[in-house]
Design an enzyme around this catalytic site. Structure first.
Site, mmCIF file in Angstrom:
data_model
loop_
_atom_site.group_PDB
_atom_site.id
_atom_site.type_symbol
_atom_site.label_atom_id
_atom_site.label_comp_id
_atom_site.label_asym_id
_atom_site.label_seq_id
_atom_site.Cartn_x
_atom_site.Cartn_y
_atom_site.Cartn_z
ATOM 1 N N GLU A 10 -58.505 -23.147 2.476
ATOM 2 C CA GLU A 10 -57.472 -22.147 3.379
ATOM 3 C C GLU A 10 -56.585 -21.230 2.310
ATOM 4 O O GLU A 10 -56.993 -21.150 1.590
ATOM 5 C CB GLU A 10 -56.450 -23.182 4.219
ATOM 6 N N LYS A 48 -53.212 -19.549 0.605
ATOM 7 C CA LYS A 48 -51.850 -20.848 0.852
ATOM 8 C C LYS A 48 -50.777 -19.274 0.390
ATOM 9 O O LYS A 48 -50.985 -19.032 -0.609
ATOM 10 C CB LYS A 48 -52.307 -21.505 -1.277
ATOM 11 N N ASP A 106 -47.134 -18.245 0.669
ATOM 12 C CA ASP A 106 -46.246 -17.900 -0.441
ATOM 13 C C ASP A 106 -44.970 -17.434 0.666
ATOM 14 O O ASP A 106 -44.536 -15.866 -0.031
ATOM 15 C CB ASP A 106 -46.694 -16.622 -1.448
ATOM 16 N N TYR A 151 -51.209 -27.174 9.687
ATOM 17 C CA TYR A 151 -50.745 -28.599 10.086
ATOM 18 C C TYR A 151 -50.290 -28.809 11.580
ATOM 19 O O TYR A 151 -49.569 -27.833 11.524
ATOM 20 C CB TYR A 151 -50.274 -28.561 8.736
ATOM 21 N N LYS A 154 -53.714 -22.513 -7.741
ATOM 22 C CA LYS A 154 -52.931 -21.341 -7.894
ATOM 23 C C LYS A 154 -53.964 -20.322 -8.610
ATOM 24 O O LYS A 154 -54.609 -20.315 -9.344
ATOM 25 C CB LYS A 154 -52.388 -21.489 -8.284
ATOM 26 N N CYS A 177 -20.614 -11.572 -27.787
ATOM 27 C CA CYS A 177 -21.008 -11.816 -27.050
ATOM 28 C C CYS A 177 -20.776 -10.396 -25.872
ATOM 29 O O CYS A 177 -19.310 -9.765 -26.377
ATOM 30 C CB CYS A 177 -20.307 -12.854 -26.264
ATOM 31 N N CYS A 206 -17.816 -10.156 -23.576
ATOM 32 C CA CYS A 206 -15.964 -10.424 -24.074
ATOM 33 C C CYS A 206 -15.989 -10.555 -25.903
ATOM 34 O O CYS A 206 -15.010 -10.762 -26.461
ATOM 35 C CB CYS A 206 -15.407 -12.000 -24.185
ATOM 36 N N CYS A 212 -22.336 -18.435 -25.301
ATOM 37 C CA CYS A 212 -21.135 -17.470 -26.098
ATOM 38 C C CYS A 212 -19.834 -18.698 -25.570
ATOM 39 O O CYS A 212 -19.652 -18.933 -24.688
ATOM 40 C CB CYS A 212 -20.792 -16.464 -25.165
ATOM 41 N N CYS A 219 -14.696 -15.502 -20.646
ATOM 42 C CA CYS A 219 -15.436 -14.877 -21.376
ATOM 43 C C CYS A 219 -16.167 -14.671 -18.797
ATOM 44 O O CYS A 219 -16.258 -16.009 -18.926
ATOM 45 C CB CYS A 219 -16.644 -15.428 -21.371
HETATM 46 S S1 IVH Z 1 -50.851 -28.183 3.958
HETATM 47 C C1 IVH Z 1 -49.308 -32.579 3.339
HETATM 48 N N1 IVH Z 1 -51.184 -25.624 3.733
HETATM 49 O O1 IVH Z 1 -47.411 -24.753 -0.279
HETATM 50 C C2 IVH Z 1 -49.427 -30.817 3.096
HETATM 51 N N2 IVH Z 1 -49.677 -26.099 2.319
HETATM 52 O O2 IVH Z 1 -47.452 -26.084 -2.873
HETATM 53 C C3 IVH Z 1 -48.615 -29.876 2.969
HETATM 54 N N3 IVH Z 1 -48.388 -23.588 2.001
HETATM 55 O O3 IVH Z 1 -45.279 -26.946 1.133
HETATM 56 C C4 IVH Z 1 -49.091 -28.870 3.084
HETATM 57 N N4 IVH Z 1 -50.032 -21.853 2.923
HETATM 58 O O4 IVH Z 1 -44.946 -24.651 1.893
HETATM 59 C C5 IVH Z 1 -50.374 -26.077 3.415
HETATM 60 N N5 IVH Z 1 -52.355 -23.522 3.808
HETATM 61 C C6 IVH Z 1 -51.437 -24.125 3.833
HETATM 62 C C7 IVH Z 1 -50.141 -23.436 3.068
HETATM 63 C C8 IVH Z 1 -49.627 -24.902 2.628
HETATM 64 C C9 IVH Z 1 -49.127 -22.732 1.852
HETATM 65 C C10 IVH Z 1 -47.197 -24.071 1.171
HETATM 66 C C11 IVH Z 1 -46.301 -24.680 2.587
HETATM 67 C C12 IVH Z 1 -46.376 -26.555 1.195
HETATM 68 C C13 IVH Z 1 -46.563 -25.428 0.006
HETATM 69 C C14 IVH Z 1 -47.031 -26.512 -1.565
#
Ligand code: IVH
Length: 679
Positions: free
Chosen positions: A112, A114, A116, A227, A313, A408, A411, A426, A432
């Protein structure tokens, strides 16, 4: 058709159009037609207040009802985080751990994106959204239901669907601010000379914590769900559960794919490392999950994260630009941080002008000159950093070498560097201004005294008006003083005074944290407060006394002792005590008698709780924690890495060793809580 029937029909229809528009990106009707239906519903609901429903599509715009201070609620199931990997080898390690953990059985990995943003847990009962909670610390989060109701891609009421949804379930996902919205918002903020959000994640999180749902609605947040949790889920496949959730009306990423081999996992990663740039929302990696829920169960969890999932990542994005000048920022601890001011450059979707240079040594090791071309990286953190200099691009017009300031910038005090520390400070703590303000900001912050009504701007204003010069002055403020004759200010002035008054109930461990003693973070403050129990005891503690506390090392012990050696600090404490702030922990309360009469030695390291926490658990359940093993010891709570001499001594005296797991089981048998209870 009666009005009631028409209202219900309109709600169902508008829910469906919302879903078409916001989740499927496939509207069936024009915006105008949508607005017309909405207007009709608004009118009918106004005529029938008895039929009002918080889940009605009309409520998406958010009400402006008071919504100050979010309630903390405990998650039904803790929200764990994920372990991180950064390269193929680490992904392979994960894959092999899973394979070995499942004893060679076939498995699939659901790949999946991830997202942000910030994670959210949504609870549905009978198909209705009943609660939305932020992750918080994983155990407890903020109840942000009113705000989440304004996010249009989150269904408030699920339509009936073939196969149906479980009566009760939880679904987790990520609340996001799309790039477009983020850019508009920052543009608007720049126009109004407000501080810009560093990235969409911060913007989304700041938005979800706003006090006015109407304002949240205007910020056009989005959410992807990833999830599903609960009993009676529609499938044993995570992927299938997500598809079901999609059918029920949730926004689920269409880019999720199941991989049968490690090669397929790699190709998903490679594909998205590039393609993610085309997405409307920010992503910072890939999440890999074992698809079969039974296999997930089999693999289990570690203390912080599941063994069945991991994050990969993406590599930080990098840009090259020119250094114009270096400025310096003074923080609340007095640490002086050099900041690079650069030619604006586009990086990971945002325009970057400034980057942290961290400290003097880094500047020196980069051999930085004004006019240098520098490489800037952003690895998901708020402030980008300079990671190198393009020395080949240096030309004759190069400016002078950057030398760290010696006084500084705020100050004028001569700066100091302490042995063993990279930061430059400082030392003029008392006079300050950024330090004075920073200390008060820390004092009122959420994990400290949690005085929400007093934010950085208010602090600045009070300071400017000579109303406060240290945290204890907050307790002397009156409504009349704050409002200063302006009737329009009395409501917010009252909020400040009430908020400050409420902070008198904040427990001593957080008061200790609020003092901002260097290196005394939240957790350290807690163990110290529990150990010494009062400021009176802590004040006379020696460095050795402090070192006896588990989790307190040399630097922390020294910092605490040094802090109490400064008369100004002790005077501040006295004023806080006079103001009624908590200066001691309440008596530890018993939660069970299941360890009554037992003398227990704790030895080694543990997985589920720290040693300090085990000490509390023992005491709260009637037992006594003792230091050395003797014939009177009932048993040793033996963690990993227990020393051989202790082990021998226990054996020779016939004192049993009990493992962490057995101890927790023992508490369970005795119906005692296996968690320290925080009073
Ligand atoms: S699953 C136990 N799936 O990443 C499994 N998390 O670093 C829990 N996140 O806290 C998370 N995309 O906020 C999952 N496709 C995805 C995600 C995802 C982003 C975030 C989520 C989690 C954090 C973990």
């Amino acid at each position: 058709m009666s009005d009631q029937e028409r209202i219900l029909a309109l709600r169902a229809e508008l829910h469906r159009h919302n879903h078409n528009y916001y989740v499927l990106n496939a509207p069936e009707i024009s915006d105008r037609e949508f607005d017309r239906l909405m207007a009709e519903l608004v009118q009918l609901e106004a005529a029938h207040p008895e039929l009002s429903d918080p889940n009605s599509p009309t409520q998406r715009v958010g009400s402006d009802l008071a919504n100050n201070g979010f309630e903390h609620v405990r998650h039904v199931r803790p929200m764990l985080s994920l372990g991180n990997t950064y390269n193929r080898d680490e992904v392979r390690d994960f894959y092999e751990r899973v394979r070995d953990g499942l004893g060679g059985a076939p498995f699939e990995i659901c790949c999946e994106l991830k997202f942000d943003g910030l994670s959210i847990s949504l609870l549905y009962e009978q198909g209705r959204l009943v609660r939305a909670v932020t992750r918080g610390d994983g155990e407890q989060g903020d109840d942000v239901t009113a705000n989440v109701r304004t996010i249009r891609s989150i269904p408030l009421q699920l339509p009936d669907s073939p196969g149906g949804w479980p009566e009760q379930f939880e679904i987790r996902g990520e609340v996001l601010m799309p790039w477009r919205v983020f850019e508009d918002l920052n543009e608007e903020r720049a126009r109004r000379e407000m501080v810009l959000f560093a990235n969409p994640r911060n913007a989304a999180s700041g938005t979800l914590k706003l006090k006015s749902p109407a304002q949240v609605a205007a910020r056009r947040l989005d959410a992807y769900l990833y999830y599903l949790l609960g009993d009676n889920l529609p499938s044993f496949s995570h992927y299938e559960c997500l598809q079901a959730a999609h059918r029920w009306g949730f926004k689920v990423s269409e880019h999720t794919r199941c991989a049968k081999t490690l090669e397929e996992v790699y190709s998903f990663i490679d594909e998205w490392d590039e393609r993610r740039r085309t997405l409307p929302v920010a992503t910072d990696g890939i999440v890999l999950k074992v698809d079969d829920l039974r296999q997930q169960q089999e693999l289990g969890l570690t203390a912080k994260s599941p063994r069945w999932a991991i994050a990969y990542k993406f590599e930080a994005e990098r840009a090259r630009t020119r250094l114009n000048k270096v400025t310096y920022q003074v923080g609340r601890t007095g640490a002086v941080t050099p900041v690079a001011n650069m030619e604006p450059v586009q990086l990971a979707g945002t325009m970057v002008r400034r980057a942290s240079l961290h400290n003097e040594d880094i500047i020196r090791s980069l051999d930085l000159h004004i006019g240098d071309y520098v490489f800037v990286e952003k690895a998901g953190e708020i402030i980008p950093k300079i990671v190198g200099v393009d020395t080949e691009a240096r030309d004759e017009g190069l400016g002078p070498r950057v030398n760290f300031v010696t006084t500084c910038p705020e100050c004028g005090a001569p700066l100091v560097r302490y042995e063993g520390e990279a930061a430059t400070y400082c030392p003029n703590e008392a006079n300050c201004w950024p330090q004075i303000l920073g200390k008060i900001e820390h004092f009122v912050s959420r994990d400290a005294m949690n005085i929400e009504a007093v934010g950085p701007e208010t602090i600045y204003e009070f300071f400017r008006r000579n109303l406060i010069k240290d945290p204890s002055d907050l307790y002397k403020l009156t409504v009349a003083q704050i409002a200063d004759g302006y009737a329009t200010r009395t409501v917010s002035a009252r909020r400040v005074v009430d908020g400050v008054a409420r902070s008198r109930e904040v427990p001593f461990d957080r008061v200790l944290f609020a003092l901002g003693i260097h290196t005394v973070g939240k957790t350290v403050a807690k163990v110290i407060a529990r150990h010494f129990r009062s400021v009176a005891a802590l004040r006379v503690a020696t460095k050795e006394d402090l070192l006896a506390v588990d989790g307190v090392g040399d630097v922390i012990a020294q910092n605490v002792v040094s802090w109490f050696a400064v008369p100004r600090n002790v005077e501040l404490l006295e004023r806080l005590a006079e103001a009624g702030v908590q200066m001691e922990m309440p008596e530890e309360q018993r939660v069970s008698e299941s360890l009554a009469g037992k003398s227990i030695v704790i030895s080694g390291t543990f997985e589920h709780h720290s040693r300090e926490e085990y000490k509390i658990i023992i005491e709260q359940n009637g037992g006594k924690n003792v230091a050395g093993i003797s014939a009177k010891t009932s048993f040793v709570l033996a963690g990993a890495n227990m020393g051989p001499s202790k082990r021998q001594k226990a054996e020779s005296l016939g004192v049993p060793l009990i493992s962490e797991a057995d101890f927790l089981e023992m508490l369970k048998q005795g119906e005692a809580p296996a968690e320290p209870t925080l009073f």
